[in-house]
Design a protein around this motif. Structure first.
Motif, PDB file in Angstrom:
ATOM      1  N   MET A  56     -42.893 -27.702  19.624  1.00 13.75           N
ATOM      2  CA  MET A  56     -42.087 -28.785  19.073  1.00 13.75           C
ATOM      3  C   MET A  56     -41.570 -29.662  20.213  1.00 13.75           C
ATOM      4  O   MET A  56     -41.129 -29.134  21.226  1.00 13.75           O
ATOM      5  N   ALA A  81     -37.003 -31.944  18.000  1.00 10.56           N
ATOM      6  CA  ALA A  81     -36.011 -30.875  17.825  1.00 10.56           C
ATOM      7  C   ALA A  81     -34.599 -31.448  17.758  1.00 10.56           C
ATOM      8  O   ALA A  81     -33.770 -31.031  16.944  1.00 10.56           O
ATOM      9  N   LEU A 124     -29.144 -20.417  13.054  1.00 12.59           N
ATOM     10  CA  LEU A 124     -30.599 -20.480  13.231  1.00 12.59           C
ATOM     11  C   LEU A 124     -31.012 -21.800  13.885  1.00 12.59           C
ATOM     12  O   LEU A 124     -31.826 -21.819  14.814  1.00 12.59           O
ATOM     13  N   VAL A 125     -30.453 -22.902  13.401  1.00 17.97           N
ATOM     14  CA  VAL A 125     -30.820 -24.213  13.938  1.00 17.97           C
ATOM     15  C   VAL A 125     -30.450 -24.305  15.422  1.00 17.97           C
ATOM     16  O   VAL A 125     -31.243 -24.754  16.251  1.00 17.97           O
ATOM     17  N   TRP A 179     -30.113 -21.869  17.500  1.00 16.24           N
ATOM     18  CA  TRP A 179     -30.960 -20.955  18.251  1.00 16.24           C
ATOM     19  C   TRP A 179     -32.343 -21.579  18.505  1.00 16.24           C
ATOM     20  O   TRP A 179     -32.868 -21.539  19.612  1.00 16.24           O
ATOM     21  N   MET A 180     -32.906 -22.218  17.470  1.00 14.99           N
ATOM     22  CA  MET A 180     -34.224 -22.856  17.636  1.00 14.99           C
ATOM     23  C   MET A 180     -34.124 -24.032  18.606  1.00 14.99           C
ATOM     24  O   MET A 180     -34.991 -24.211  19.474  1.00 14.99           O
ATOM     25  N   LEU A 181     -33.059 -24.821  18.467  1.00 14.95           N
ATOM     26  CA  LEU A 181     -32.848 -25.938  19.377  1.00 14.95           C
ATOM     27  C   LEU A 181     -32.782 -25.431  20.819  1.00 14.95           C
ATOM     28  O   LEU A 181     -33.413 -25.996  21.725  1.00 14.95           O
ATOM     29  N   HIS A 182     -32.074 -24.333  21.011  1.00 13.79           N
ATOM     30  CA  HIS A 182     -31.920 -23.766  22.349  1.00 13.79           C
ATOM     31  C   HIS A 182     -33.265 -23.344  22.923  1.00 13.79           C
ATOM     32  O   HIS A 182     -33.552 -23.542  24.100  1.00 13.79           O
ATOM     33  N   ARG A 183     -34.120 -22.767  22.061  1.00 16.57           N
ATOM     34  CA  ARG A 183     -35.454 -22.355  22.535  1.00 16.57           C
ATOM     35  C   ARG A 183     -36.262 -23.558  23.002  1.00 16.57           C
ATOM     36  O   ARG A 183     -36.886 -23.529  24.060  1.00 16.57           O
ATOM     37  N   VAL A 184     -36.257 -24.611  22.191  1.00 19.85           N
ATOM     38  CA  VAL A 184     -37.033 -25.800  22.544  1.00 19.85           C
ATOM     39  C   VAL A 184     -36.478 -26.428  23.826  1.00 19.85           C
ATOM     40  O   VAL A 184     -37.230 -26.758  24.753  1.00 19.85           O
ATOM     41  N   THR A 236     -37.377 -24.280  26.927  1.00 15.20           N
ATOM     42  CA  THR A 236     -38.784 -24.438  27.306  1.00 15.20           C
ATOM     43  C   THR A 236     -38.972 -25.747  28.063  1.00 15.20           C
ATOM     44  O   THR A 236     -39.607 -25.795  29.115  1.00 15.20           O
TER      45      THR A 236
END
Lengths: 79, 499
Positions: A1, A6, A55-56, A58-63, A66
């Motif tokens: 993503m 994101a 969840l949002v 956490w996903m934002l943090h992953r993107v 990276t």
């Protein structure tokens, strides 16, 4: 993503959150039944948004992580 | 031995342990002001997480939350709703503020703002507004501690003595250890109160009603108005959607701008820790649910009513004849909620007064500054204590009032970090107009359109004034602005992943 995607998603989520837990977004979900896990639905509705928020974020943090790793920078990664 | 002796013994043990941890952590810190105020910028993830969570999850949540659930029903859900909304933007703002702060050696919020917008008036305004917001906040923490101690000791230790005892200890460890002690005691207290909250939140409904579901079924039959938003107002009439919604918004805007939380950005070891704290923060909101269950358990309770709604939690614990050990542990949990917030507030109020209110006018060396901060910790404590002896105010109302002031910090912070065209006169004019509007509607509550919170009304005036005056005045020097807004300035700040 992509980072831009994101961030847009996270922003849209937060805007939706703000509407969903206040007037008028909360009105259609502002009811006692059904009880879920024993809790009134009005409370569960807010709890659902909190869990979705976890969840949002956490996903934002992953993107974002990276992206930062790729750039090798500690900055906020904006273009 | 009487029951309250056992409770008091557990409580004394807890207070001694807190004091010991606080004093130990304080020993390793450097004696400089930066070490004292910003904890040598050396907090790890575990400490940061609990510092943030425990600081937010205060006596307000532990006593005020159940008090509202008990007396005003679903009105209390606003407390549940705002946290995520308020903390999420911090994922980007926090590291940005921290990068500039590290580069320039800032320890307070106003230093960041006046770094970009040089003005001693702005600096003093920030100091005055911060302290004005801190005093009611510290007051409610002290009342919380006093309420708990008075209730569980059967009135043998009255509110004034309980508050004095708990906050005597807080002041001692803040004076000894500065923010280092604050961090470590919060870690300990944070873990402790989470366990207590869940245990009691599930135990009480089960014991009194046979479960959480049966409890809400009974409330739905007898008091259905308590279970749908916006719940009830303080006088028992229906609350308004305008007040409910704007309470969420003003709290969400204000939460990360509290000086004691904002300053945490400057204490974090690196940006990654800040970001992770934000990501983990919403989990703390879920811990409020069991706390509310305790308040709802009191709604249909047949054994009488507490003297004020804020007493509902200790009242429920005592009326149900729980073993003394459970009562003692509960008491310690609620005390920890009060103390872990109160210590951070006292420390921040004193630091902000010196850094932003005194130092711009009267330079002083490190030792003198440290000494003055320590004196002010005691002074602010005494002022708040004087207010705490007046028991007529609801804990939640005290906090909401303070949030109205704090929310006015949002436009200057955002302008500093994101808007190149903002100018010093614009920020100053906005701050004055917004605060004046907010104070006006605080005094004249009946004039508020749609019953909106005065802090939101203040912002509705604040932002247009900031923008208009900025555009009407001369733009700032682009190279100066670049140090705060441009990304390339942040790139120049190298960040070591190991601090």
């Amino acid at each position: 993503m992509s980072l831009r995607y994101a961030r847009t998603l996270a922003f849209v989520f937060l805007a939706a959150y703000a509407v969903a837990v206040t007037w008028p977004g909360m009105v259609p979900f502002n009811r006692i039944h059904p009880l879920i896990l024993g809790l009134p639905f009005s409370m569960v509705w807010i709890a659902i948004w909190i869990v979705a928020g976890c969840l949002v974020l956490w996903m934002l943090h992953r993107v974002e992580s990276t992206h930062r790793a790729r750039r090798g920078l500690g900055d906020d990664g904006a273009d | 031995m009487e029951r309250w002796h056992v409770v008091t013994a557990i409580l004394a043990g807890y207070l001694a342990l807190t004091l010991w941890i606080g004093l130990r952590a304080g020993r390793k810190r450097s004696a400089s002001v930066q070490g004292y105020v910003a904890g040598d910028r050396d907090f790890g993830l575990l400490v940061m997480y609990f510092v943030t969570g425990a600081t937010v999850f205060s006596a307000f949540a532990f006593l005020g939350g159940p008090g509202w659930a008990y007396s005003r029903g679903a009105a209390s859900f606003y407390i549940l709703a705002y946290g995520v909304l308020g903390i999420a933007p911090w994922y980007w703002i926090g590291p940005r503020a921290a990068a500039v702060g590290r580069r320039e050696g800032y320890v307070t919020q106003a230093q960041l703002i006046t770094g970009r917008f040089p003005s001693r008036t702005i600096s003093v305004l920030f100091a005055v507004m911060s302290v004005a917001a801190f005093v009611p906040y510290v007051t409610l923490q002290m009342q919380g501690a006093g309420i708990v101690i008075e209730a569980v000791t059967d009135g043998h230790i009255p509110l004034w003595a309980g508050a004095a005892l708990a906050y005597g200890i807080v002041v001692i460890y803040v004076l000894r250890g500065g923010v280092g002690a604050v961090g470590w005691t919060n870690t300990f207290q944070g873990i402790f109160m989470l366990i207590i909250a869940w245990t009691l939140g599930l135990y009480l409904p089960t014991r009194l009603y046979g479960g959480v579901g049966p409890m809400f079924e009974q409330i739905a039959t007898q008091r259905p108005e308590l279970l749908t938003v916006p719940g009830l107002a303080a006088d028992g009439s229906p609350w308004s959607w305008g007040a409910y919604s704007s309470s969420i918004l003003v709290s969400a805007i204000g939460i990360s701008l509290w000086p004691h939380l904002f300053m945490k950005a400057f204490t974090a070891r690196n940006d990654e820790i800040l970001r992770r704290t934000v990501v983990l923060f919403p989990t703390f909101q879920l811990f409020l649910i069991p706390v509310f269950l305790i308040g709802f358990a009191g709604v249909l309770f047949q054994g009488g009513a507490p003297e004020t709604p804020d007493f509902i939690l200790p009242f429920m614990i005592l009326e149900t004849d729980l073993p003394a050990i459970v009562v003692g542990l509960f008491c310690a949990g609620a005390l920890s909620a009060s103390m872990s917030t109160g210590d951070a507030l006292l420390h921040a109020a004193a630091s902000v007064t010196v850094e932003d209110g005194i130092r711009p006018f009267r330079p002083m060396d490190d030792a003198a500054q440290r000494r003055v901060i320590q004196i002010l910790v005691v002074v602010v404590g005494v002022i708040a204590y004087a207010f705490a002896l007046d028991e007529n105010s609801s804990l939640v109302v005290l906090l909401l009032t303070a949030y109205g002031i704090i929310a006015q910090f949002a436009p200057p912070v955002l302008a500093t970090l994101y808007w190149r065209r903002a100018t010093t006169p614009g920020v100053l004019a906005g701050l004055i107009a917004g605060s004046a509007t907010s104070v006006f509607f605080l005094q004249n509550a009946s004039l508020r359109p749609w019953d909106l919170h005065e802090g939101i009304l203040g912002l509705l005036v604040h932002v247009p004034v900031l923008v208009a005056v900025s555009l009407a005045t001369r733009p700032q020097d682009p190279t100066h602005v670049a140090g705060f807004v441009a990304d390339d300035a942040l790139h120049a700040v190298s960040e070591s992943p190991h601090g």
